[in-house]
Write a protein that holds these residues in place. Sequence first.
Motif, PDB file in Angstrom:
ATOM      1  N   VAL A 133       3.297   3.060   2.612  1.00 34.49           N
ATOM      2  CA  VAL A 133       2.460   3.036   3.813  1.00 34.49           C
ATOM      3  C   VAL A 133       2.725   1.739   4.554  1.00 34.49           C
ATOM      4  CG1 VAL A 133       0.093   3.045   4.705  1.00 34.49           C
ATOM      5  CG2 VAL A 133       0.704   4.519   2.770  1.00 34.49           C
ATOM      6  N   THR A 134       2.619   0.613   3.855  1.00 36.39           N
ATOM      7  CA  THR A 134       2.894  -0.694   4.454  1.00 36.39           C
ATOM      8  C   THR A 134       3.080  -1.720   3.352  1.00 36.39           C
ATOM      9  OG1 THR A 134       2.129  -2.325   6.082  1.00 36.39           O
ATOM     10  CG2 THR A 134       0.447  -1.335   4.708  1.00 36.39           C
ATOM     11  N   ALA A 135       3.803  -2.787   3.678  1.00 36.65           N
ATOM     12  CA  ALA A 135       4.010  -3.889   2.739  1.00 36.65           C
ATOM     13  C   ALA A 135       4.118  -5.165   3.547  1.00 36.65           C
ATOM     14  CB  ALA A 135       5.278  -3.667   1.909  1.00 36.65           C
ATOM     15  N   GLY A 136       3.618  -6.264   2.989  1.00 36.37           N
ATOM     16  CA  GLY A 136       3.690  -7.550   3.672  1.00 36.37           C
ATOM     17  C   GLY A 136       2.578  -8.478   3.217  1.00 36.37           C
TER      18      GLY A 136
ATOM     19  N   VAL B 235       0.873  -1.180   0.000  1.00 38.62           N
ATOM     20  CA  VAL B 235       0.000   0.000   0.000  1.00 38.62           C
ATOM     21  C   VAL B 235       0.905   1.223   0.000  1.00 38.62           C
ATOM     22  CG1 VAL B 235      -1.773   1.300   1.247  1.00 38.62           C
ATOM     23  CG2 VAL B 235      -1.845  -1.206   1.230  1.00 38.62           C
ATOM     24  N   THR B 236       0.669   2.086  -0.975  1.00 39.78           N
ATOM     25  CA  THR B 236       1.457   3.318  -1.095  1.00 39.78           C
ATOM     26  C   THR B 236       0.510   4.504  -1.172  1.00 39.78           C
ATOM     27  OG1 THR B 236       1.516   3.009  -3.495  1.00 39.78           O
ATOM     28  CG2 THR B 236       3.429   2.232  -2.246  1.00 39.78           C
ATOM     29  N   ARG B 237       1.118   5.678  -1.050  1.00 41.34           N
ATOM     30  CA  ARG B 237       0.326   6.903  -1.109  1.00 41.34           C
ATOM     31  C   ARG B 237       1.151   7.971  -1.819  1.00 41.34           C
ATOM     32  NH1 ARG B 237      -2.719   9.875   3.968  1.00 41.34           N
ATOM     33  NH2 ARG B 237      -3.986  11.208   2.639  1.00 41.34           N
ATOM     34  N   THR B 238       0.509   8.710  -2.698  1.00 40.46           N
ATOM     35  CA  THR B 238       1.186   9.794  -3.395  1.00 40.46           C
ATOM     36  C   THR B 238       0.972  11.071  -2.597  1.00 40.46           C
ATOM     37  OG1 THR B 238       0.742   8.724  -5.510  1.00 40.46           O
ATOM     38  CG2 THR B 238       1.387  11.036  -5.582  1.00 40.46           C
ATOM     39  N   GLU B 239       2.067  11.669  -2.164  1.00 39.57           N
ATOM     40  CA  GLU B 239       2.017  12.939  -1.440  1.00 39.57           C
ATOM     41  C   GLU B 239       2.811  13.938  -2.250  1.00 39.57           C
ATOM     42  OE1 GLU B 239       3.520  11.842   2.415  1.00 39.57           O
ATOM     43  OE2 GLU B 239       1.588  11.052   3.043  1.00 39.57           O
ATOM     44  N   SER B 240       2.136  14.968  -2.706  1.00 43.00           N
ATOM     45  CA  SER B 240       2.694  15.906  -3.690  1.00 43.00           C
ATOM     46  C   SER B 240       3.023  15.081  -4.920  1.00 43.00           C
ATOM     47  CB  SER B 240       3.891  16.649  -3.144  1.00 43.00           C
ATOM     48  OG  SER B 240       3.504  17.427  -2.030  1.00 43.00           O
ATOM     49  N   THR B 241       4.289  14.931  -5.251  1.00 49.35           N
ATOM     50  CA  THR B 241       4.663  14.082  -6.392  1.00 49.35           C
ATOM     51  C   THR B 241       5.438  12.858  -5.922  1.00 49.35           C
ATOM     52  OG1 THR B 241       6.669  15.383  -6.703  1.00 49.35           O
ATOM     53  CG2 THR B 241       4.728  16.014  -8.015  1.00 49.35           C
TER      54      THR B 241
ATOM     55  N   PRO C  46      -8.857   5.398   1.747  1.00 50.37           N
ATOM     56  CA  PRO C  46     -10.205   5.462   1.172  1.00 50.37           C
ATOM     57  C   PRO C  46     -10.820   4.057   1.102  1.00 50.37           C
ATOM     58  CG  PRO C  46      -8.543   5.834  -0.511  1.00 50.37           C
ATOM     59  CD  PRO C  46      -7.822   5.774   0.792  1.00 50.37           C
ATOM     60  N   PRO C  47     -12.140   3.973   1.017  1.00 55.53           N
ATOM     61  CA  PRO C  47     -12.812   2.665   1.026  1.00 55.53           C
ATOM     62  C   PRO C  47     -12.307   1.686  -0.027  1.00 55.53           C
ATOM     63  CG  PRO C  47     -14.418   4.424   1.217  1.00 55.53           C
ATOM     64  CD  PRO C  47     -13.093   5.074   0.976  1.00 55.53           C
ATOM     65  N   GLY C  48     -11.960   2.161  -1.218  1.00 55.61           N
ATOM     66  CA  GLY C  48     -11.485   1.255  -2.273  1.00 55.61           C
ATOM     67  C   GLY C  48     -10.207   0.538  -1.878  1.00 55.61           C
ATOM     68  N   ILE C  49      -9.286   1.225  -1.234  1.00 53.49           N
ATOM     69  CA  ILE C  49      -8.024   0.612  -0.784  1.00 53.49           C
ATOM     70  C   ILE C  49      -8.283  -0.238   0.461  1.00 53.49           C
ATOM     71  CG2 ILE C  49      -5.710   1.093   0.141  1.00 53.49           C
ATOM     72  CD1 ILE C  49      -6.053   1.670  -2.898  1.00 53.49           C
ATOM     73  N   ARG C  50      -9.077   0.271   1.380  1.00 50.59           N
ATOM     74  CA  ARG C  50      -9.381  -0.464   2.615  1.00 50.59           C
ATOM     75  C   ARG C  50     -10.040  -1.807   2.295  1.00 50.59           C
ATOM     76  NH1 ARG C  50     -11.466   3.600   5.221  1.00 50.59           N
ATOM     77  NH2 ARG C  50     -13.602   3.208   4.575  1.00 50.59           N
ATOM     78  N   THR C  51     -10.919  -1.830   1.326  1.00 53.95           N
ATOM     79  CA  THR C  51     -11.571  -3.087   0.929  1.00 53.95           C
ATOM     80  C   THR C  51     -10.551  -4.087   0.409  1.00 53.95           C
ATOM     81  OG1 THR C  51     -13.628  -1.955   0.410  1.00 53.95           O
ATOM     82  CG2 THR C  51     -13.290  -4.102  -0.620  1.00 53.95           C
ATOM     83  N   LEU C  52      -9.657  -3.637  -0.448  1.00 57.05           N
ATOM     84  CA  LEU C  52      -8.637  -4.540  -0.991  1.00 57.05           C
ATOM     85  C   LEU C  52      -7.681  -5.025   0.095  1.00 57.05           C
ATOM     86  CD1 LEU C  52      -7.818  -2.603  -4.263  1.00 57.05           C
ATOM     87  CD2 LEU C  52      -8.912  -4.847  -4.108  1.00 57.05           C
ATOM     88  N   ALA C  53      -7.242  -4.124   0.942  1.00 55.19           N
ATOM     89  CA  ALA C  53      -6.221  -4.457   1.948  1.00 55.19           C
ATOM     90  C   ALA C  53      -6.773  -5.215   3.136  1.00 55.19           C
ATOM     91  CB  ALA C  53      -5.538  -3.171   2.419  1.00 55.19           C
TER      92      ALA C  53
ATOM     93  N   GLU D 274      -3.214   2.542  10.068  1.00 58.17           N
ATOM     94  CA  GLU D 274      -3.297   3.668   9.131  1.00 58.17           C
ATOM     95  C   GLU D 274      -4.207   3.334   7.953  1.00 58.17           C
ATOM     96  OE1 GLU D 274      -0.484   6.760   6.567  1.00 58.17           O
ATOM     97  OE2 GLU D 274       0.439   5.014   7.510  1.00 58.17           O
ATOM     98  N   VAL D 275      -4.115   2.125   7.416  1.00 54.55           N
ATOM     99  CA  VAL D 275      -4.963   1.724   6.289  1.00 54.55           C
ATOM    100  C   VAL D 275      -6.421   1.662   6.739  1.00 54.55           C
ATOM    101  CG1 VAL D 275      -5.494  -0.169   4.685  1.00 54.55           C
ATOM    102  CG2 VAL D 275      -3.120   0.536   5.055  1.00 54.55           C
ATOM    103  N   ARG D 276      -6.668   1.073   7.909  1.00 53.79           N
ATOM    104  CA  ARG D 276      -8.056   0.953   8.397  1.00 53.79           C
ATOM    105  C   ARG D 276      -8.691   2.305   8.685  1.00 53.79           C
ATOM    106  NH1 ARG D 276      -5.967  -3.283  11.713  1.00 53.79           N
ATOM    107  NH2 ARG D 276      -6.120  -1.911  13.493  1.00 53.79           N
ATOM    108  N   THR D 277      -7.915   3.260   9.154  1.00 48.21           N
ATOM    109  CA  THR D 277      -8.509   4.525   9.600  1.00 48.21           C
ATOM    110  C   THR D 277      -8.403   5.672   8.606  1.00 48.21           C
ATOM    111  OG1 THR D 277      -6.466   5.132  10.760  1.00 48.21           O
ATOM    112  CG2 THR D 277      -8.152   3.979  12.038  1.00 48.21           C
TER     113      THR D 277
END
Length: 179
Positions: free
Chosen positions: A145-148, A134-140, A161-168, A155-158
Amino acid sequence: MPPDAPPRTPPRRLVAGVLLAVVPLAACGAPPEPAPAPPTSSRPALVTPAAPTAPPVTPPLGIAPTLPPTPSPTPGLVAVACAGRPSADRVVGLLRGRVLPRGVSVRATQGPLCAADWQYTVLAVTGHEELQVVTRTESTALRLVTAGTDVCSIEVRTVAPPGIRTLACDAGTGAVPGA
């Protein structure tokens, strides 16, 4: 009977017997008559005509009718293909030397999928389990965020966005909703 003698009352048993015989019959009588049925008619029922409607209005020639704008889905509600921003190579490059050894073979099996400014990618790593990222684009800049094998972090749960939370968090490894 002598004039001073008290009046004679019937014995209690006699009164009780008479009451037992009379009380059940007190409610007896003719049963109530059923309500009369409404009169039927051999004539068909009258149908009242509907109110007249106005004919459809057509716009003058040369002017196209406009439809009301359709609401766009909330950004991040569903994860969709990122269309190369970021690319799978960029996600792998972010992990090299941190999470992934430099010489290991890696290929993306799913994604990157984007929802708002978040991304979800599943990587096949030779000799290892599938790796979710899970990654996040901040500015460019792309931020990890996390990997495993389980990326449903706090952070992912809270925050995600719902689309990423559902997948993760909900779909397990590598499942795409609706696929």
